[in-house]
Design an enzyme around this catalytic site. Structure first.
Site, PDB file in Angstrom:
ATOM      1  N   ASP A 162      53.299  42.708  43.587  1.00 43.79           N
ATOM      2  CA  ASP A 162      53.268  43.583  44.753  1.00 43.79           C
ATOM      3  C   ASP A 162      54.358  44.643  44.631  1.00 43.79           C
ATOM      4  O   ASP A 162      55.447  44.364  44.129  1.00 43.79           O
ATOM      5  CB  ASP A 162      53.484  42.748  46.022  1.00 43.79           C
ATOM      6  N   GLY A 163      54.039  45.846  45.096  1.00 45.28           N
ATOM      7  CA  GLY A 163      55.041  46.906  45.158  1.00 45.28           C
ATOM      8  C   GLY A 163      54.886  48.016  44.143  1.00 45.28           C
ATOM      9  O   GLY A 163      55.726  48.921  44.090  1.00 45.28           O
ATOM     10  N   ASN A 164      53.828  47.974  43.340  1.00 47.01           N
ATOM     11  CA  ASN A 164      53.631  49.055  42.366  1.00 47.01           C
ATOM     12  C   ASN A 164      53.516  50.415  43.047  1.00 47.01           C
ATOM     13  O   ASN A 164      54.137  51.392  42.614  1.00 47.01           O
ATOM     14  CB  ASN A 164      52.368  48.811  41.538  1.00 47.01           C
ATOM     15  N   GLU A 216      56.067  25.617  45.978  1.00 45.25           N
ATOM     16  CA  GLU A 216      57.285  26.222  46.501  1.00 45.25           C
ATOM     17  C   GLU A 216      57.115  27.748  46.445  1.00 45.25           C
ATOM     18  O   GLU A 216      56.492  28.276  45.518  1.00 45.25           O
ATOM     19  CB  GLU A 216      58.494  25.801  45.671  1.00 45.25           C
ATOM     20  N   ASN A 224      40.892  44.628  47.129  1.00 43.38           N
ATOM     21  CA  ASN A 224      41.328  45.862  46.468  1.00 43.38           C
ATOM     22  C   ASN A 224      40.207  46.882  46.284  1.00 43.38           C
ATOM     23  O   ASN A 224      40.467  48.063  46.042  1.00 43.38           O
ATOM     24  CB  ASN A 224      41.964  45.554  45.110  1.00 43.38           C
ATOM     25  N   ARG A 244      56.543  36.129  44.783  1.00 45.50           N
ATOM     26  CA  ARG A 244      55.958  37.364  45.296  1.00 45.50           C
ATOM     27  C   ARG A 244      57.050  38.413  45.431  1.00 45.50           C
ATOM     28  O   ARG A 244      58.116  38.159  45.992  1.00 45.50           O
ATOM     29  CB  ARG A 244      55.285  37.164  46.653  1.00 45.50           C
ATOM     30  N   SER A 290      48.331  36.049  50.964  1.00 42.03           N
ATOM     31  CA  SER A 290      47.297  37.076  50.799  1.00 42.03           C
ATOM     32  C   SER A 290      46.071  36.578  50.033  1.00 42.03           C
ATOM     33  O   SER A 290      45.563  37.241  49.133  1.00 42.03           O
ATOM     34  CB  SER A 290      47.877  38.323  50.114  1.00 42.03           C
ATOM     35  N   HIS A 298      51.063  51.459  38.780  1.00 43.63           N
ATOM     36  CA  HIS A 298      50.274  50.368  38.202  1.00 43.63           C
ATOM     37  C   HIS A 298      50.476  50.281  36.693  1.00 43.63           C
ATOM     38  O   HIS A 298      50.515  49.185  36.125  1.00 43.63           O
ATOM     39  CB  HIS A 298      48.795  50.583  38.515  1.00 43.63           C
ATOM     40  N   ARG A 330      53.776  36.332  52.413  1.00 38.86           N
ATOM     41  CA  ARG A 330      52.484  35.697  52.696  1.00 38.86           C
ATOM     42  C   ARG A 330      51.744  35.503  51.376  1.00 38.86           C
ATOM     43  O   ARG A 330      52.086  36.117  50.362  1.00 38.86           O
ATOM     44  CB  ARG A 330      51.657  36.544  53.662  1.00 38.86           C
TER      45      ARG A 330
END
Length: 228
Positions: free
Chosen positions: A16-18, A196, A64, A177, A185, A33, A183
């Site tokens: 996440d975060g690209n 964990e 997506n 994440r 997702s 990406h 979350r």
């Protein structure tokens, strides 16, 4: 870095975060990406070097498809190019690659690339890289249930386990994440039952092997109770 006292057998990564990283650096989402794909290769290989046996990555979800046509098209091509470019190196290191997700709706070229990748690496034993592509955790459970019903069998915990995508992949021990979201997702919901969780605010393109090692150290001190 010294040896980790307890190494998770199966790590899931929610990439996440690209796009946010790209925006913060005045770059296109596609560039985010592209850099993210390079980071993933480095992190995955490092994880296997650390003794992790299974690494699963959320690289393209069912949701997506709702992104812009340009971004979806680029992601499709990027995944295809990355798999083909990295295949030989993962294969030479003894890593088996499998693709988890629905095949319906994917282009023939991508399906052929998936088949080639899985066939070439199917006998590798050092570790397994599971790419969750066109994937959804709820959809995986639905597909498993429908397979059981189609054979007239009873739906049980065992039968669901045996009908998941690539049923040989075990439950998740640890999920990482990036980018601050906390979350799942819809990621590997069945296998994530007792995993964990580790969250970091760092965007994926800035996530390093040192960050990965810090996450492993965090896992090593967790007390896993499995509901007891």
């Amino acid at each position: 870095m010294s040896e980790i006292a307890v190494t998770p057998k199966h790590i899931g990564i929610i990439i996440d975060g690209n796009r946010r990283w790209a925006q913060e650096n005045d770059l296109s989402s596609n560039e985010g990406h592209r850099v993210g794909a390079q980071v993933f290769k480095k992190i995955a290989l490092h994880g296997f070097d650390r003794g992790v046996k299974y690494i699963s990555a959320y690289i393209f979800s069912n949701e997506n498809w709702q992104r812009t046509e340009d971004e979806v098209g680029y992601l499709m091509q990027l995944v295809l190019k990355a798999v083909e470019s990295y295949l030989d190196e993962f294969h030479s290191r003894g890593i088996k690659i499998v693709i988890l997700g629905r095949k319906k709706g994917l282009r023939t070229k991508i399906l052929k690339s998936i088949a080639k990748t899985e066939e070439k690496t199917k006998n590798n034993k050092r570790g397994t890289l599971a790419l969750c592509f066109n994937y959804g955790g709820r959809e995986e459970i639905v597909d498993a249930a429908n397979s059981i019903i189609a054979r007239g069998q009873e739906i049980t915990t065992l039968s669901l386990n045996n009908n998941l995508y690539h049923k040989d992949i075990p439950d998740l021990d640890f999920i990482i994440r990036t980018s601050g979201e906390q979350r799942l997702s819809n990621f590997m919901l069945w296998r994530a039952g007792y995993a964990e969780l580790f969250f970091t605010k760092k965007h994926w393109p800035t996530f390093t092997t040192s960050d990965f090692d810090k996450a492993l150290l965090e896992f090593a001190v967790r007390k896993r109770r499995f509901g007891t």
